[in-house]
Enzyme design. Structure first.
Site, PDB file in Angstrom:
ATOM      1  N   HIS B 136    -108.692  34.682  14.648  1.00  0.00           N
ATOM      2  CA  HIS B 136    -109.624  35.796  14.561  1.00  0.00           C
ATOM      3  C   HIS B 136    -109.503  36.579  15.871  1.00  0.00           C
ATOM      4  O   HIS B 136    -109.197  35.997  16.912  1.00  0.00           O
ATOM      5  CB  HIS B 136    -111.026  35.192  14.413  1.00  0.00           C
ATOM      6  CG  HIS B 136    -112.118  36.168  14.138  1.00  0.00           C
ATOM      7  ND1 HIS B 136    -112.685  36.941  15.109  1.00  0.00           N
ATOM      8  CD2 HIS B 136    -112.770  36.475  12.991  1.00  0.00           C
ATOM      9  CE1 HIS B 136    -113.642  37.689  14.575  1.00  0.00           C
ATOM     10  NE2 HIS B 136    -113.714  37.428  13.286  1.00  0.00           N
ATOM     11  N   ASP B 215    -111.807  27.126  18.286  1.00  0.00           N
ATOM     12  CA  ASP B 215    -112.725  28.016  17.577  1.00  0.00           C
ATOM     13  C   ASP B 215    -113.116  27.292  16.282  1.00  0.00           C
ATOM     14  O   ASP B 215    -112.307  27.167  15.368  1.00  0.00           O
ATOM     15  CB  ASP B 215    -112.010  29.341  17.290  1.00  0.00           C
ATOM     16  CG  ASP B 215    -112.833  30.262  16.395  1.00  0.00           C
ATOM     17  OD1 ASP B 215    -113.919  29.856  15.937  1.00  0.00           O
ATOM     18  OD2 ASP B 215    -112.366  31.388  16.152  1.00  0.00           O
ATOM     19  N   GLN B 218    -115.421  28.487  11.552  1.00  0.00           N
ATOM     20  CA  GLN B 218    -115.288  28.284  10.109  1.00  0.00           C
ATOM     21  C   GLN B 218    -115.260  26.804   9.726  1.00  0.00           C
ATOM     22  O   GLN B 218    -115.101  26.462   8.563  1.00  0.00           O
ATOM     23  CB  GLN B 218    -114.008  28.968   9.582  1.00  0.00           C
ATOM     24  CG  GLN B 218    -113.978  30.464   9.778  1.00  0.00           C
ATOM     25  CD  GLN B 218    -115.076  31.196   9.007  1.00  0.00           C
ATOM     26  OE1 GLN B 218    -115.737  30.629   8.124  1.00  0.00           O
ATOM     27  NE2 GLN B 218    -115.299  32.457   9.341  1.00  0.00           N
ATOM     28  N   LYS B 241    -123.157  30.830  10.711  1.00  0.00           N
ATOM     29  CA  LYS B 241    -122.180  30.395   9.708  1.00  0.00           C
ATOM     30  C   LYS B 241    -122.497  28.977   9.231  1.00  0.00           C
ATOM     31  O   LYS B 241    -121.722  28.346   8.523  1.00  0.00           O
ATOM     32  CB  LYS B 241    -120.762  30.476  10.279  1.00  0.00           C
ATOM     33  CG  LYS B 241    -120.333  31.917  10.567  1.00  0.00           C
ATOM     34  CD  LYS B 241    -118.839  32.052  10.682  1.00  0.00           C
ATOM     35  CE  LYS B 241    -118.391  33.275  11.450  1.00  0.00           C
ATOM     36  NZ  LYS B 241    -118.516  34.524  10.717  1.00  0.00           N
ATOM     37  N   CYS B 383    -110.743  40.793  10.652  1.00  0.00           N
ATOM     38  CA  CYS B 383    -110.600  40.623  12.105  1.00  0.00           C
ATOM     39  C   CYS B 383    -109.430  39.715  12.446  1.00  0.00           C
ATOM     40  O   CYS B 383    -109.496  38.934  13.402  1.00  0.00           O
ATOM     41  CB  CYS B 383    -111.880  40.081  12.739  1.00  0.00           C
ATOM     42  SG  CYS B 383    -113.311  41.093  12.456  1.00  0.00           S
TER      43      CYS B 383
END
Lengths: 121, 427
Positions: B136, B215, B218, B241, B383
């Protein structure tokens, strides 16, 4: 009401003035990088009149239909008239309002047309 | 599979929009009543600042706020609440790490090593920062900027055709001069699940000093997660999220590392002695939390974690994997060669994310026409421009799943896609 009315779909499926002009006197390319819409406007100007105009590129139905409708509207018209067109005129051609997110799709054609008229080859 | 019919009852948005087919949870998840109630309770019943006031309201707020830090720590398998820094979101977390590294680590590492100092002098080597094509923009641009600021080489590791990080290429990108490697646990476009522990071990075996950031935006809440097993230095994710609210991010950092870093954002709440010639700052993680935090949001995150734990992350993973498999199957059998689904072929290799292109219909048209039926998906580059370049796509349509989705949602999606295919066909 759906954005995708017959008018838009007709111009999307059967775009008018689609293609390029080898003898274009004016040309510009525009894009919406975030959407991936690209557009090129080729124009032949004679005596300050838009004698011919064609567009090429790819993108969403709104951007393509708007280019088709706009080229129809400005063909055979004085440059001055085309340059004085405003976003609301394009929305009138499209016969609908656009949400802020889709506005730039609908207005890419006008932006590119004006840019082309300012760029003599 | 979970009973989405019952789970939907937990999410008041479905009362307001009974026909809602929400397939955009990778952008943000919907919020259950318990989360909304927790934030409301803070605002209505003990709204006050944390860490400062000496009256009962402020003490309650502080207690509840700090309790969430403990909850987060336990939820992700950290060694303790000292390893949890609250931020404004994943993006803020990653940018914070980039700034911390720039300030405290970047010049420190080579200066300690006479060998690399002489090498740098002779212009033979440059430091490098490594990320991947999967990322991202929020795990790409901060590193690109850091590389530029520090005149380091910015290495972008390619992904394979299946959308997995190319491990061989990654291995070859790591050397003695690699300062940072940043990659995502789950891709926000392809849903690819990265073998985080393996990758971290591989990087550390080549260069133990390399700082590794994951990261996990997700990944969080979709499956069990244990940062101690991952053994990365930093892990970033967002509350919104995982059924929490927007404006709350989490940065996990190894305690031993956090303690060596100097703060980069200054203000209230992070200082012990502001008047001293050499300012004395609070201990980590507080020295990284200048200013008033999103207190209600953090407290709501506590409710979100409790909500997830009640359902169970194993159960969530099973539900989402089954539904992903169903989505892949339905899309493939309905559209055959007209659909191109990018990323891993098997649901077991992905999170609940499916990005595709259908015929040559622009994703914006697809998303808009789905939206007209209250079917919410995302269209565009998500993104992740480098990833779309890799697959020679301008944009894709992305479906992302959560616990409130069921096969009916997918059936509605596919039925409407068939209509759209008809509407937009050139004949």
């Amino acid at each position: 009401m759906s954005l995708y009315q017959d008018l838009i779909l007709d111009h999307y499926r059967n775009p008018r003035n689609h293609g390029t002009l080898k003898k274009a006197t004016h040309r510009a390319a525009g894009s919406n990088p975030l959407c991936g819409d690209t557009l090129q406007m080729d124009i032949i100007v004679k005596n300050d009149i838009i004698k011919d105009v064609k567009f090429s590129g790819s993108g969403c139905a709104i951007s393509q239909a708007s280019a088709s409708l706009l080229t129809e509207a400005v063909k055979k018209k004085p440059i001055k008239e085309a340059l004085s067109m405003e976003p609301k005129d394009v929305l009138e051609l499209l016969n609908m309002g656009l949400s802020p997110n889709r506005l730039k799709c609908g207005l890419l054609s006008l932006e590119t047309l004006k840019s082309a008229l300012r760029h003599k080859r | 599979m979970l009973s989405s019919k019952i789970i939907k009852l937990d999410f008041p948005i479905f009362t307001h929009h009974p026909d809602l087919v929400y397939l955009d949870s990778a952008a943000t998840t919907l919020k259950p009543q318990a989360v909304i109630d927790a934030e409301k309770e803070y605002l209505e019943q003990y709204s006050s600042n944390v860490g400062r006031g000496l009256y009962p309201l402020a003490e309650t707020a502080t207690e509840k706020f700090e309790a969430v830090r403990k909850q987060v720590s336990a939820f992700i398998g950290a060694k303790g609440p000292q390893e949890i820094v609250f931020t404004a979101g994943t993006t803020a977390s990653i940018n914070l790490v980039a700034q911390l590294i720039e300030k405290s680590l970047f010049s420190a590492i080579p200066a300690d090593e006479p060998e690399s100092r002489s090498r740098i002098k002779s212009g033979m080597t440059k430091a490098n920062i490594v990320t991947t094509e999967l990322e991202h923009h929020s795990n790409f641009l901060p590193w690109k900027e850091l590389a530029r600021a520090k005149d380091a080489t910015f290495r972008v590791v390619p992904i394979t055709e299946d959308g997995l990080i190319d491990l061989e290429a990654l291995r070859n990108s790591i050397d003695d001069h690699t300062r940072v490697v940043a990659f995502s646990a789950v891709s926000n476009v392809l849903g690819t699940i990265s073998p985080v522990s393996e990758i971290v071990a591989m990087i550390k075996s080549i260069n133990p000093k390399t700082i590794i950031l994951i990261d996990a935006a997700q990944a969080i809440g979709h499956a069990p997660m244990d940062v101690s097993k991952w053994n990365a230095d930093f892990v970033a994710f967002s509350a919104h999220k995982m059924f929490g609210t927007t404006g709350v991010g989490i940065l996990y950092g190894k305690k031993t590392l956090l303690e060596t870093l100097r703060p980069v954002i200054f203000g209230g709440g992070m200082v012990l002695d502001a008047c001293a010639k050499k300012t004395l700052y609070r201990e980590s993680p507080y020295c990284f939390e200048a200013g008033t935090q999103n207190i209600g949001g953090v407290i709501a995150l506590g409710a979100a974690i409790k909500y997830i734990e009640n359902i169970g992350r194993e159960n969530i993973r099973v539900h989402e994997t089954a539904l992903t498999a169903y989505t892949l199957k339905r899309l493939r059998e309905t559209f055959g060669k007209h659909i191109r689904i990018i990323g891993p072929g098997e649901a077991s290799e992905r999170g609940g994310i499916v990005a595709f292109s259908l015929k040559d219909i622009h994703p914006h048209d697809i998303a808009q026409l789905l939206g007209e039926r209250n079917i919410c998906v995302r269209a565009g580059e998500h993104c992740a421009a480098p990833l779309h370049r890799k697959f020679h796509l301008n944009a894709t349509t992305r479906v992302s799943l959560s616990i409130y989705n069921d096969e009916k949602d997918i059936d509605k999606l596919v039925a409407r896609l068939e209509e759209i295919s008809e509407i937009m066909s050139n004949t």
